[in-house]
Design a protein around this motif. Structure first.
Motif, PDB file in Angstrom:
ATOM      1  N   ARG A  45       0.838  -1.187   0.000  1.00  0.00           N
ATOM      2  CA  ARG A  45       0.000   0.000   0.000  1.00  0.00           C
ATOM      3  C   ARG A  45       0.877   1.242   0.000  1.00  0.00           C
ATOM      4  N   THR A  46       0.657   2.132  -0.963  1.00  0.00           N
ATOM      5  CA  THR A  46       1.482   3.324  -1.072  1.00  0.00           C
ATOM      6  C   THR A  46       0.668   4.583  -0.812  1.00  0.00           C
ATOM      7  N   CYS A  47       1.344   5.633  -0.369  1.00  0.00           N
ATOM      8  CA  CYS A  47       0.735   6.910  -0.015  1.00  0.00           C
ATOM      9  C   CYS A  47      -0.050   7.484  -1.200  1.00  0.00           C
ATOM     10  N   VAL A  48      -1.227   8.037  -0.919  1.00  0.00           N
ATOM     11  CA  VAL A  48      -2.083   8.597  -1.971  1.00  0.00           C
ATOM     12  C   VAL A  48      -1.749  10.049  -2.284  1.00  0.00           C
ATOM     13  N   GLY A  49      -0.768  10.635  -1.582  1.00  0.00           N
ATOM     14  CA  GLY A  49      -0.393  12.017  -1.847  1.00  0.00           C
ATOM     15  C   GLY A  49      -1.291  13.014  -1.144  1.00  0.00           C
ATOM     16  N   ARG A  58       6.455   7.916  -3.116  1.00  0.00           N
ATOM     17  CA  ARG A  58       5.580   6.742  -3.119  1.00  0.00           C
ATOM     18  C   ARG A  58       5.813   5.904  -1.851  1.00  0.00           C
ATOM     19  N   ALA A  59       5.721   6.571  -0.725  1.00  0.00           N
ATOM     20  CA  ALA A  59       6.001   5.931   0.563  1.00  0.00           C
ATOM     21  C   ALA A  59       5.020   4.797   0.847  1.00  0.00           C
ATOM     22  N   ARG A 257     -12.194   3.521   3.121  1.00  0.00           N
ATOM     23  CA  ARG A 257     -10.942   4.285   3.184  1.00  0.00           C
ATOM     24  C   ARG A 257      -9.737   3.357   3.246  1.00  0.00           C
ATOM     25  N   LEU A 258      -9.953   2.106   3.666  1.00  0.00           N
ATOM     26  CA  LEU A 258      -8.864   1.122   3.690  1.00  0.00           C
ATOM     27  C   LEU A 258      -8.495   0.647   2.290  1.00  0.00           C
ATOM     28  N   MET A 259      -9.337   0.923   1.294  1.00  0.00           N
ATOM     29  CA  MET A 259      -9.077   0.480  -0.073  1.00  0.00           C
ATOM     30  C   MET A 259      -8.088   1.379  -0.798  1.00  0.00           C
ATOM     31  N   THR A 260      -7.990   2.637  -0.376  1.00  0.00           N
ATOM     32  CA  THR A 260      -7.125   3.572  -1.086  1.00  0.00           C
ATOM     33  C   THR A 260      -5.657   3.209  -0.887  1.00  0.00           C
ATOM     34  N   GLY A 261      -4.852   3.466  -1.929  1.00  0.00           N
ATOM     35  CA  GLY A 261      -3.412   3.187  -1.867  1.00  0.00           C
ATOM     36  C   GLY A 261      -3.016   1.798  -2.323  1.00  0.00           C
ATOM     37  N   TRP A 262      -4.006   0.902  -2.526  1.00  0.00           N
ATOM     38  CA  TRP A 262      -3.733  -0.461  -2.972  1.00  0.00           C
ATOM     39  C   TRP A 262      -3.999  -0.588  -4.470  1.00  0.00           C
ATOM     40  N   GLU A 263      -3.341  -1.525  -5.106  1.00  0.00           N
ATOM     41  CA  GLU A 263      -3.708  -1.928  -6.454  1.00  0.00           C
ATOM     42  C   GLU A 263      -4.713  -3.064  -6.313  1.00  0.00           C
TER      43      GLU A 263
END
Length: 289
Positions: A45-49, A58-59, A257-263
């Motif tokens: 999971r990477t930071c959404v900015g 891309r932390a 909100r847990l879905m954001t940042g994942w592919e």
């Protein structure tokens, strides 16, 4: 190789909840619809900015974070938010509102008039009523007045909201009783900001919008997504960022909100294989390993 998507979160439209994806594509959600997706195996999971800009490094961020931002992007995002009181010169008019989430759970808040009731839907407010309208700083003063004079908080934890959704009072009159009484008490306060125009008590009930009538009690809450995991369930209700899904283990709540940042990718199967926290208890892996 299967196509992967990045979710931007749950948005509320006039027609109900919509999952929004990178590029602006939306997936409208209706009761009874099967929600199924997988997390790319081996993914992180990477930071959404922040503020529409990608994270420069891309932390990698925690799977349990509802913000999906690294420390620096979270700081930048909050520095430009109304909630941080850094926009005192915002010329837009604001609403002050009372929102009710369940017995004993009333909060005060503000939202830009141009947003209408979107903020209340996003928070999962079961009922609400406007208190007044005016400049930002006057709305802020009214919010602080209610906290100080009437002990009305400006935050209600999501865990508390979820815990009562299946046991709300059945009649609209019962659901608006607390904000009706508070609205009347606010009307008797002497320190109300002069530039804030008072609003009459006109309650709005979101029970049907959220699908809460006859909602079964939730057995658990998804605690995080993991690489290779699958979410699968039939949508029975949605409130705020939460989807209530009927799964093989009962109703489970997914905070989108847990879905954001994942592919994320299309998936088959009818089993939930991500970690689930039993309400009031421990994490259960769910059969991934």
């Amino acid at each position: 190789m299967r196509q992967a998507w990045r979710c931007s979160g749950l948005r509320w439209s006039g027609d109900g909840p919509v999952l929004v994806w990178g590029g602006g594509r939306g997936s409208p959600l209706v009761w009874g619809k099967r929600v199924v997706f997988g997390v790319v195996d081996g993914g992180v999971r990477t930071c959404v900015g922040a503020r529409g800009h990608a994270c420069p490094v891309r932390a990698v961020v925690s799977g349990r974070s509802t913000g999906a931002r690294c420390e620096e992007c979270a700081r930048l995002d909050r520095a430009h938010s109304v909630a941080a009181d850094t926009m005192a010169d915002d010329p837009r008019p604001y609403h002050v509102y009372l929102a009710w989430f369940g017995p004993g759970m009333v909060k005060v808040g503000i939202t830009a008039v141009e947003r209408g009731s979107a903020r209340l839907l996003e928070q999962g407010a079961v009922t609400f009523s406007w208190l007044g309208q005016g400049p930002l700083m006057a709305a802020r003063r009214a919010e602080e007045l209610l906290r100080a004079a009437l002990k009305v908080p400006d935050r209600i934890p999501y865990a508390d909201k979820r815990a009562v959704r299946a046991a709300l009072p059945g009649s609209p009159g019962e659901r608006v009783a607390e904000i009706r009484e508070l609205h009347a008490r606010v009307g008797r306060l002497d320190a109300w900001p002069e530039s804030l125009r008072r609003a009459p008590f006109e309650p709005v009930d979101h029970t049907d919008v959220f699908g809460l009538v006859g909602l079964p009690a939730a057995e658990g809450v998804v605690s995080e997504l993991v690489g290779g995991g699958v979410v699968s369930g039939e949508l029975v209700a949605a409130a705020g960022p939460d989807l209530h899904l009927a799964t093989e283990r009962g109703v489970v709540v997914l905070d989108t909100r847990l879905m954001t940042g994942w592919e994320l990718t299309a998936a088959g199967g009818d089993r939930l294989t991500v970690p689930v926290r039993e309400l009031g208890g421990r994490d259960v892996q769910g059969g991934l390993f």
